[in-house]
Motif scaffolding. Structure first.
Motif, PDB file in Angstrom:
ATOM      1  N   VAL A   5       8.404 -41.212 -10.365  1.00  0.00           N
ATOM      2  CA  VAL A   5       8.499 -40.221 -11.432  1.00  0.00           C
ATOM      3  C   VAL A   5       9.517 -39.164 -11.031  1.00  0.00           C
ATOM      4  O   VAL A   5       9.333 -38.450 -10.041  1.00  0.00           O
ATOM      5  N   GLU A   6      10.608 -39.093 -11.818  1.00  0.00           N
ATOM      6  CA  GLU A   6      11.640 -38.093 -11.560  1.00  0.00           C
ATOM      7  C   GLU A   6      11.328 -36.805 -12.322  1.00  0.00           C
ATOM      8  O   GLU A   6      10.717 -36.833 -13.388  1.00  0.00           O
ATOM      9  N   SER A   7      11.797 -35.709 -11.766  1.00  0.00           N
ATOM     10  CA  SER A   7      11.710 -34.418 -12.446  1.00  0.00           C
ATOM     11  C   SER A   7      12.797 -33.512 -11.902  1.00  0.00           C
ATOM     12  O   SER A   7      13.444 -33.827 -10.890  1.00  0.00           O
ATOM     13  N   GLY A  15      29.374 -25.486 -11.642  1.00  0.00           N
ATOM     14  CA  GLY A  15      29.283 -24.729 -10.398  1.00  0.00           C
ATOM     15  C   GLY A  15      27.857 -24.456  -9.961  1.00  0.00           C
ATOM     16  O   GLY A  15      27.631 -23.994  -8.836  1.00  0.00           O
ATOM     17  N   GLY A  16      26.906 -24.746 -10.819  1.00  0.00           N
ATOM     18  CA  GLY A  16      25.507 -24.496 -10.512  1.00  0.00           C
ATOM     19  C   GLY A  16      24.880 -25.581  -9.657  1.00  0.00           C
ATOM     20  O   GLY A  16      25.546 -26.541  -9.244  1.00  0.00           O
ATOM     21  N   SER A  17      23.585 -25.421  -9.408  1.00  0.00           N
ATOM     22  CA  SER A  17      22.845 -26.337  -8.535  1.00  0.00           C
ATOM     23  C   SER A  17      21.544 -26.769  -9.199  1.00  0.00           C
ATOM     24  O   SER A  17      20.972 -26.034 -10.015  1.00  0.00           O
ATOM     25  N   LEU A  18      21.119 -27.953  -8.840  1.00  0.00           N
ATOM     26  CA  LEU A  18      19.819 -28.481  -9.242  1.00  0.00           C
ATOM     27  C   LEU A  18      19.288 -29.343  -8.123  1.00  0.00           C
ATOM     28  O   LEU A  18      20.069 -29.951  -7.379  1.00  0.00           O
ATOM     29  N   THR A  19      17.973 -29.399  -8.022  1.00  0.00           N
ATOM     30  CA  THR A  19      17.329 -30.353  -7.116  1.00  0.00           C
ATOM     31  C   THR A  19      16.399 -31.233  -7.921  1.00  0.00           C
ATOM     32  O   THR A  19      15.502 -30.734  -8.613  1.00  0.00           O
ATOM     33  N   LEU A  20      16.650 -32.527  -7.859  1.00  0.00           N
ATOM     34  CA  LEU A  20      15.793 -33.502  -8.518  1.00  0.00           C
ATOM     35  C   LEU A  20      14.756 -34.013  -7.539  1.00  0.00           C
ATOM     36  O   LEU A  20      15.029 -34.146  -6.338  1.00  0.00           O
ATOM     37  N   SER A  21      13.574 -34.309  -8.067  1.00  0.00           N
ATOM     38  CA  SER A  21      12.492 -34.853  -7.251  1.00  0.00           C
ATOM     39  C   SER A  21      12.114 -36.234  -7.768  1.00  0.00           C
ATOM     40  O   SER A  21      12.131 -36.478  -8.971  1.00  0.00           O
ATOM     41  N   CYS A  22      11.765 -37.093  -6.847  1.00  0.00           N
ATOM     42  CA  CYS A  22      11.261 -38.425  -7.174  1.00  0.00           C
ATOM     43  C   CYS A  22       9.949 -38.596  -6.411  1.00  0.00           C
ATOM     44  O   CYS A  22       9.959 -38.765  -5.187  1.00  0.00           O
ATOM     45  N   LYS A  76       4.568 -35.671   1.191  1.00  0.00           N
ATOM     46  CA  LYS A  76       4.444 -35.506  -0.254  1.00  0.00           C
ATOM     47  C   LYS A  76       4.889 -36.757  -1.011  1.00  0.00           C
ATOM     48  O   LYS A  76       4.899 -36.756  -2.240  1.00  0.00           O
ATOM     49  N   ASN A  77       5.302 -37.783  -0.265  1.00  0.00           N
ATOM     50  CA  ASN A  77       5.795 -39.012  -0.888  1.00  0.00           C
ATOM     51  C   ASN A  77       6.880 -38.720  -1.918  1.00  0.00           C
ATOM     52  O   ASN A  77       6.904 -39.296  -3.018  1.00  0.00           O
ATOM     53  N   THR A  78       7.787 -37.846  -1.539  1.00  0.00           N
ATOM     54  CA  THR A  78       8.809 -37.371  -2.482  1.00  0.00           C
ATOM     55  C   THR A  78      10.194 -37.453  -1.846  1.00  0.00           C
ATOM     56  O   THR A  78      10.369 -37.115  -0.673  1.00  0.00           O
ATOM     57  N   VAL A  79      11.142 -37.909  -2.641  1.00  0.00           N
ATOM     58  CA  VAL A  79      12.552 -37.924  -2.245  1.00  0.00           C
ATOM     59  C   VAL A  79      13.305 -36.983  -3.178  1.00  0.00           C
ATOM     60  O   VAL A  79      13.053 -36.970  -4.382  1.00  0.00           O
ATOM     61  N   TYR A  80      14.212 -36.230  -2.609  1.00  0.00           N
ATOM     62  CA  TYR A  80      14.941 -35.208  -3.366  1.00  0.00           C
ATOM     63  C   TYR A  80      16.428 -35.540  -3.439  1.00  0.00           C
ATOM     64  O   TYR A  80      16.995 -36.141  -2.516  1.00  0.00           O
ATOM     65  N   LEU A  81      17.038 -35.131  -4.517  1.00  0.00           N
ATOM     66  CA  LEU A  81      18.495 -35.166  -4.634  1.00  0.00           C
ATOM     67  C   LEU A  81      18.948 -33.727  -4.867  1.00  0.00           C
ATOM     68  O   LEU A  81      18.664 -33.142  -5.918  1.00  0.00           O
ATOM     69  N   HIS A  82      19.621 -33.170  -3.870  1.00  0.00           N
ATOM     70  CA  HIS A  82      20.096 -31.799  -3.955  1.00  0.00           C
ATOM     71  C   HIS A  82      21.541 -31.832  -4.453  1.00  0.00           C
ATOM     72  O   HIS A  82      22.403 -32.447  -3.826  1.00  0.00           O
ATOM     73  N   MET A  83      21.764 -31.181  -5.573  1.00  0.00           N
ATOM     74  CA  MET A  83      23.074 -31.235  -6.220  1.00  0.00           C
ATOM     75  C   MET A  83      23.669 -29.834  -6.303  1.00  0.00           C
ATOM     76  O   MET A  83      23.063 -28.935  -6.898  1.00  0.00           O
ATOM     77  N   ASN A  84      24.832 -29.662  -5.708  1.00  0.00           N
ATOM     78  CA  ASN A  84      25.523 -28.370  -5.709  1.00  0.00           C
ATOM     79  C   ASN A  84      26.903 -28.533  -6.350  1.00  0.00           C
ATOM     80  O   ASN A  84      27.400 -29.654  -6.492  1.00  0.00           O
ATOM     81  N   SER A  85      27.484 -27.412  -6.707  1.00  0.00           N
ATOM     82  CA  SER A  85      28.831 -27.400  -7.304  1.00  0.00           C
ATOM     83  C   SER A  85      28.940 -28.422  -8.422  1.00  0.00           C
ATOM     84  O   SER A  85      29.882 -29.227  -8.480  1.00  0.00           O
ATOM     85  N   LEU A  86      27.989 -28.386  -9.311  1.00  0.00           N
ATOM     86  CA  LEU A  86      27.934 -29.384 -10.378  1.00  0.00           C
ATOM     87  C   LEU A  86      29.119 -29.274 -11.321  1.00  0.00           C
ATOM     88  O   LEU A  86      29.617 -28.163 -11.593  1.00  0.00           O
ATOM     89  N   LYS A  87      29.545 -30.425 -11.815  1.00  0.00           N
ATOM     90  CA  LYS A  87      30.688 -30.517 -12.718  1.00  0.00           C
ATOM     91  C   LYS A  87      30.252 -31.169 -14.023  1.00  0.00           C
ATOM     92  O   LYS A  87      29.252 -31.908 -14.040  1.00  0.00           O
ATOM     93  N   PRO A  88      30.972 -30.934 -15.098  1.00  0.00           N
ATOM     94  CA  PRO A  88      30.605 -31.586 -16.368  1.00  0.00           C
ATOM     95  C   PRO A  88      30.518 -33.107 -16.251  1.00  0.00           C
ATOM     96  O   PRO A  88      29.686 -33.734 -16.916  1.00  0.00           O
ATOM     97  N   GLU A  89      31.330 -33.682 -15.398  1.00  0.00           N
ATOM     98  CA  GLU A  89      31.294 -35.148 -15.232  1.00  0.00           C
ATOM     99  C   GLU A  89      30.061 -35.634 -14.490  1.00  0.00           C
ATOM    100  O   GLU A  89      29.846 -36.844 -14.377  1.00  0.00           O
ATOM    101  N   GLY A 118      13.728 -41.728 -15.450  1.00  0.00           N
ATOM    102  CA  GLY A 118      14.973 -40.969 -15.549  1.00  0.00           C
ATOM    103  C   GLY A 118      14.750 -39.524 -15.952  1.00  0.00           C
ATOM    104  O   GLY A 118      13.756 -39.185 -16.604  1.00  0.00           O
ATOM    105  N   THR A 119      15.682 -38.678 -15.549  1.00  0.00           N
ATOM    106  CA  THR A 119      15.658 -37.273 -15.939  1.00  0.00           C
ATOM    107  C   THR A 119      17.086 -36.869 -16.303  1.00  0.00           C
ATOM    108  O   THR A 119      18.037 -37.211 -15.598  1.00  0.00           O
ATOM    109  N   GLN A 120      17.225 -36.155 -17.397  1.00  0.00           N
ATOM    110  CA  GLN A 120      18.543 -35.801 -17.913  1.00  0.00           C
ATOM    111  C   GLN A 120      19.097 -34.583 -17.187  1.00  0.00           C
ATOM    112  O   GLN A 120      18.411 -33.563 -17.035  1.00  0.00           O
ATOM    113  N   VAL A 121      20.338 -34.697 -16.753  1.00  0.00           N
ATOM    114  CA  VAL A 121      21.070 -33.567 -16.191  1.00  0.00           C
ATOM    115  C   VAL A 121      22.300 -33.341 -17.071  1.00  0.00           C
ATOM    116  O   VAL A 121      23.089 -34.254 -17.286  1.00  0.00           O
TER     117      VAL A 121
END
Length: 125
Positions: A5-7, A15-22, A76-89, A118-121
């Motif tokens: 389950v992603e969130s 230029g912003g940041s997000l962290t996704l969790s699985c 926590k049985n969780t994997v993260y995706l740390h996203m920085n310097s985000l771009k429109p692409e 899936g989770t929308q970014v």
């Protein structure tokens, strides 16, 4: 039953940041690899990063180098995706996926047995 389950997705400015969790259930991260993929409208699913059962990391695309990282919390049985310097692409639906033990050398989505919903970014000003 294996579930992923992603969130954490959402709308962010360039230029912003997000962290996704699985969050995974029904399996142990000690015996499974978890990868992050993404798919933009009209595009093929693209592999991003994979974290193997022993902690080894495999990178599948140069487009996120230096900006995205992957980590996990086994307790926590969780994997993260740390996203920085985000771009429109970077706008896409982001998925996590699992397979046993090791990450494949290439982002072969058919090599992964289970997928999250899936989770929308969206990266937009």
């Amino acid at each position: 039953q294996v579930q992923l389950v992603e969130s954490g997705g959402g709308l962010v400015h360039p230029g912003g940041s997000l962290t996704l969790s699985c969050v995974v259930s029904g399996i142990s991260l000690n015996y499974n690899a978890i990868a992050w993929f993404r798919q933009a409208p009209g595009e093929e699913r693209e592999g991003i990063l994979c974290l193997g059962n022993s902690g080894g990391i495999t990178s599948y695309t140069a487009s996120v180098k230096g900006r995205f990282t992957i980590s996990r919390d086994i307790a926590k049985n969780t994997v993260y995706l740390h996203m920085n310097s985000l771009k429109p692409e970077d706008t896409a639906v982001y998925y996590c996926a699992r397979r046993t033990y090791l990450c494949p050398s290439f982002a072969q989505y058919k090599a992964f047995n289970s997928w999250g919903q899936g989770t929308q970014v969206t990266v937009s000003s």
